[in-house]
Design an enzyme around this catalytic site. Structure first.
Site, PDB file in Angstrom:
ATOM      1  N   SER A   1     -72.619 -95.599 -48.180  1.00 25.24           N
ATOM      2  CA  SER A   1     -71.202 -95.936 -48.344  1.00 25.24           C
ATOM      3  C   SER A   1     -70.845 -96.155 -49.816  1.00 25.24           C
ATOM      4  CB  SER A   1     -70.813 -97.145 -47.482  1.00 25.24           C
ATOM      5  OG  SER A   1     -71.342 -98.334 -48.009  1.00 25.24           O
TER       6      SER A   1
ATOM      7  N   HIS B   1     -76.388-104.781 -56.141  1.00 23.53           N
ATOM      8  CA  HIS B   1     -77.098-105.722 -55.273  1.00 23.53           C
ATOM      9  C   HIS B   1     -76.074-106.661 -54.622  1.00 23.53           C
ATOM     10  CE1 HIS B   1     -80.437-108.030 -53.753  1.00 23.53           C
ATOM     11  NE2 HIS B   1     -79.792-109.129 -54.117  1.00 23.53           N
TER      12      HIS B   1
HETATM   13  C1  GRF Z   1     -75.596-102.073 -50.295  1.00 21.69           C
HETATM   14  O1  GRF Z   1     -75.318-103.320 -49.713  1.00 21.69           O
HETATM   15  C2  GRF Z   1     -76.140-102.255 -51.683  1.00 21.69           C
HETATM   16  O2  GRF Z   1     -75.601-103.355 -52.340  1.00 21.69           O
HETATM   17  C3  GRF Z   1     -77.607-102.458 -51.433  1.00 21.69           C
HETATM   18  O3  GRF Z   1     -77.906-101.571 -50.374  1.00 21.69           O
HETATM   19  C4  GRF Z   1     -76.750-101.361 -49.596  1.00 21.69           C
HETATM   20  C5  GRF Z   1     -76.534 -99.889 -49.534  1.00 21.69           C
HETATM   21  O4  GRF Z   1     -75.462 -99.566 -48.684  1.00 21.69           O
HETATM   22  N1  GRF Z   1     -78.391-102.219 -52.619  1.00 21.69           N
HETATM   23  P1  GRF Z   1     -74.869 -98.108 -48.662  1.00 21.69           P
HETATM   24  O5  GRF Z   1     -76.025 -97.158 -48.309  1.00 21.69           O
HETATM   25  O6  GRF Z   1     -74.318 -97.808 -50.012  1.00 21.69           O
HETATM   26  O7  GRF Z   1     -73.826 -98.104 -47.598  1.00 21.69           O
END
Ligand code: GRF
Length: 223
Positions: free
Chosen positions: A33, A129
């Site tokens: 996402s 993060h």
């Molecule tokens: C997100 O919450 C990001 O902060 C963390 O991993 C998750 C990835 O989500 N590092 P997506 O694949 O971008 O939806």
């Protein structure tokens, strides 16, 4: 802040001068996402970056499909095909070299990168993060925040160093933790901020407005 210290390190500046648009590589293991938010931003007129390659360590990662749909190269490097972390990261480095990104963005990439890899990309490697670092590094940051009982949670975009979620902080945003929050509801609230913040951090980098000085990242005002 308009005056930058003279010894301020300007990551990325001069790396993509041949084109006015920053070439991005995005590394993602899962749903992608954040990748989608970055791809959306890249479609906006005047946004100074474009995704040239998405690399995943998981064959079926939705992130790869999102990349293909957006016309970016999608590459899967399956860890099973490599003997160890060092061999994997050597292949990753070669893939990136081939696509010549000016910035590499980790977006839910579920592997710890070797020091060799990190050193090769220091100052040009970002991560997002889902906590207000240095609180709650590592896995399940939102669950850690709930269990700790904090009232304010959030998201951090930072440059990557050799530690886990320890590099210089570029931008952060906070969200409230509500009394009836579950891990899902808090994660969703944080994710909304992630999708806003990551494209913003990339824009600052692309515009040459970030300077790393020690642990601090200074953000230069727009000229
Ligand atoms: C997100 O919450 C990001 O902060 C963390 O991993 C998750 C990835 O989500 N590092 P997506 O694949 O971008 O939806």
């Amino acid at each position: 802040m308009s005056d930058l210290p003279s010894r301020c390190r300007r990551p990325g500046v001069g790396r993509h001068v041949s084109s006015d648009v920053l070439r991005l590589a995005v590394l993602a293991s899962g749903r992608g996402s954040n990748l989608a938010a970055i791809l959306d931003a890249c479609r906006r007129p005047g946004y100074p970056a474009r995704v040239v390659v998405v690399v995943s360590d998981r064959e079926g990662a939705p992130a790869l499909e999102r990349a293909r749909e957006a016309g970016a190269e999608a590459v899967c490097l399956d860890p099973k095909a490599y003997g160890d972390r060092s061999a994997y990261d050597t292949a990753l480095l070669a893939t990136l070299e081939h696509h010549r990104p000016g910035l590499v963005c980790l977006a839910g990439f579920m592997r710890v990168l070797t020091p060799t890899f990190v050193r090769a990309w220091t100052g040009r490697l970002m991560n997002i993060h889902p906590s207000l670092l240095p609180a709650f590094p590592g896995l399940h940051a939102q669950r850690q925040a709930l269990e700790y009982g904090v009232r304010i949670a959030g998201v951090t975009v930072h440059f990557v160093d050799e530690g886990v979620d320890t590099g210089p902080i570029i931008v952060q945003a906070s969200v409230p933790v509500l009394p009836d929050d579950s891990q899902d509801s808090l994660s969703a609230r944080i994710l909304g901020e992630e999708h806003r913040l990551y494209p913003e951090a990339i824009r600052l980098f692309a515009e040459g407005r970030l300077c790393i000085t020690g642990r601090r990242v200074l953000v230069k005002e727009r000229a």
